[in-house]
Write an enzyme that holds these catalytic residues in place. Structure first.
Site, short mmCIF file in Angstrom:
data_model
loop_
_atom_site.label_atom_id
_atom_site.label_comp_id
_atom_site.label_asym_id
_atom_site.label_seq_id
_atom_site.Cartn_x
_atom_site.Cartn_y
_atom_site.Cartn_z
N ASP A 191 0.79 -1.13 0.02
CA ASP A 191 -0.07 -0.10 0.05
C ASP A 191 0.95 1.20 -0.01
O ASP A 191 2.09 1.18 0.20
CB ASP A 191 -1.01 -0.03 1.11
CG ASP A 191 -0.16 -0.31 2.48
OD1 ASP A 191 1.02 -0.18 2.44
OD2 ASP A 191 -0.99 -0.72 3.32
N GLU B 296 -9.88 -1.80 5.17
CA GLU B 296 -10.38 -1.59 6.38
C GLU B 296 -11.71 -2.72 6.49
O GLU B 296 -12.03 -3.13 5.60
CB GLU B 296 -11.10 -0.23 6.46
CG GLU B 296 -9.73 0.64 6.25
CD GLU B 296 -9.03 1.12 7.72
OE1 GLU B 296 -8.96 0.17 8.51
OE2 GLU B 296 -8.67 2.25 8.09
C1 GLP Z 1 -0.83 0.41 8.75
C2 GLP Z 1 -0.40 -0.32 7.45
C3 GLP Z 1 -0.63 -2.04 7.53
C4 GLP Z 1 -0.08 -2.43 8.84
C5 GLP Z 1 -0.62 -1.56 10.08
C6 GLP Z 1 -0.52 -2.05 11.35
O1 GLP Z 1 -2.06 0.68 8.86
N1 GLP Z 1 -1.00 -0.07 6.26
O2 GLP Z 1 0.17 -2.62 6.45
O3 GLP Z 1 -0.08 -3.59 9.22
O4 GLP Z 1 -0.30 -0.26 9.97
O5 GLP Z 1 0.90 -1.24 11.80
P1 GLP Z 1 2.02 -1.65 13.06
O6 GLP Z 1 2.71 -2.72 12.70
O7 GLP Z 1 2.52 -0.15 13.33
O8 GLP Z 1 1.05 -1.80 14.13
#
Ligand code: GLP
Length: 244
Positions: A67, A143
């Site tokens: 993404d 989402e």
């Molecule tokens: C973001 C990314 C996701 C990721 C998520 C969780 O929203 N787009 O790909 O998995 O955060 O992030 P974290 O690992 O910082 O909790």
């Protein structure tokens, strides 16, 4: 679905990096699907360390990221392009022309998604897809409520995701409201999926996603239906899974 329990974040990072490096060793010209967020940072760090030691060679690897924020230029230090460069690409011998992310600066969402889908299809499939897990069960930026059969699409981020990600920005107002993300269908077509998750604050969603019903309300729950998923989680993230 195989769940590997790690002692802590460092152990998790080493275990995940081991799986990725095994993939690269077994198939040097593999296609890796990569993820951002804070969880995979330790994994990338470990991979860089092994590269520096001479144990890993990225020269034939192709990567395709999940993404990218819409509207952030690559030079912005919060863009996922910047993140990938900073944490991995600039530190290993990967060919930059073989690293792909959605282009957040394409204003026309349909065009941006069409172009990224074309890239993914041209690669002929992802061998190993790395994933993190959002607090609301999102994977990539898919989402809750998203249809399972989508490919790359433009999403409006949920309030919860904006709040979770604002820690990286100067203020909440600076967090982009939209992003381009691979869809669930794209993610599910990877041969092997590796999800990394750490911390007590993820314990509820881990239980819901991997031991609850499969529902679009919890996007990661679809992974229960994939035939080759490995979850590497630390004890804190697994603390509510009495099943284990
Ligand atoms: C973001 C990314 C996701 C990721 C998520 C969780 O929203 N787009 O790909 O998995 O955060 O992030 P974290 O690992 O910082 O909790």
């Amino acid at each position: 679905m195989k769940i590997i329990k790690a002692k802590d974040y460092n152990d998790l990072s080493r275990k995940a990096a081991n799986i990725i490096s095994a993939q690269i060793i077994m198939k040097p010209n593999c296609v890796l699907g990569l993820a951002t967020g804070s969880t995979p940072i330790g994994t990338y760090k470990q991979l860089v360390e092994w590269y520096e030691k001479g144990d890993l060679d990225f020269s034939e690897v192709t990567t395709v990221n999940l993404d990218e924020y819409k509207g952030l230029p690559r030079e912005n230090d919060q863009s996922y392009y910047y993140f990938m460069n900073d944490n991995l690409f600039s530190k290993v011998n990967i060919n930059k022309n073989q690293t792909y992310l959605p282009d957040g600066m394409i204003e026309d969402s349909e065009q941006a998604c069409r172009e990224y889908n074309a890239v993914i299809h041209s690669l002929g499939g992802v061998d190993l897809q790395l994933l993190g897990l959002g607090h609301n069960g999102h994977i990539g930026f898919n989402e809750p409520g998203i249809a399972f059969e989508t490919e790359t699409h433009c999403v409006t981020l949920s309030e919860r995701t904006i709040k979770a990600n604002m820690r990286f920005f100067v203020s909440e107002a600076d967090v982009p409201r939209q992003a381009y993300t691979m869809g669930i269908k794209t993610i599910m077509s990877a041969h092997h999926i590796l999800l990394v998750v750490s911390g007590e604050d993820k314990a509820d969603i881990v239980k819901e996603a991997f031991f609850g019903p499969v529902t679009p309300q919890v996007p990661a729950s679809i992974l229960q239906l994939h035939n080759h998923v490995t979850i590497v989680a630390d004890e804190a993230a697994l603390s509510k899974c009495e099943e284990l």
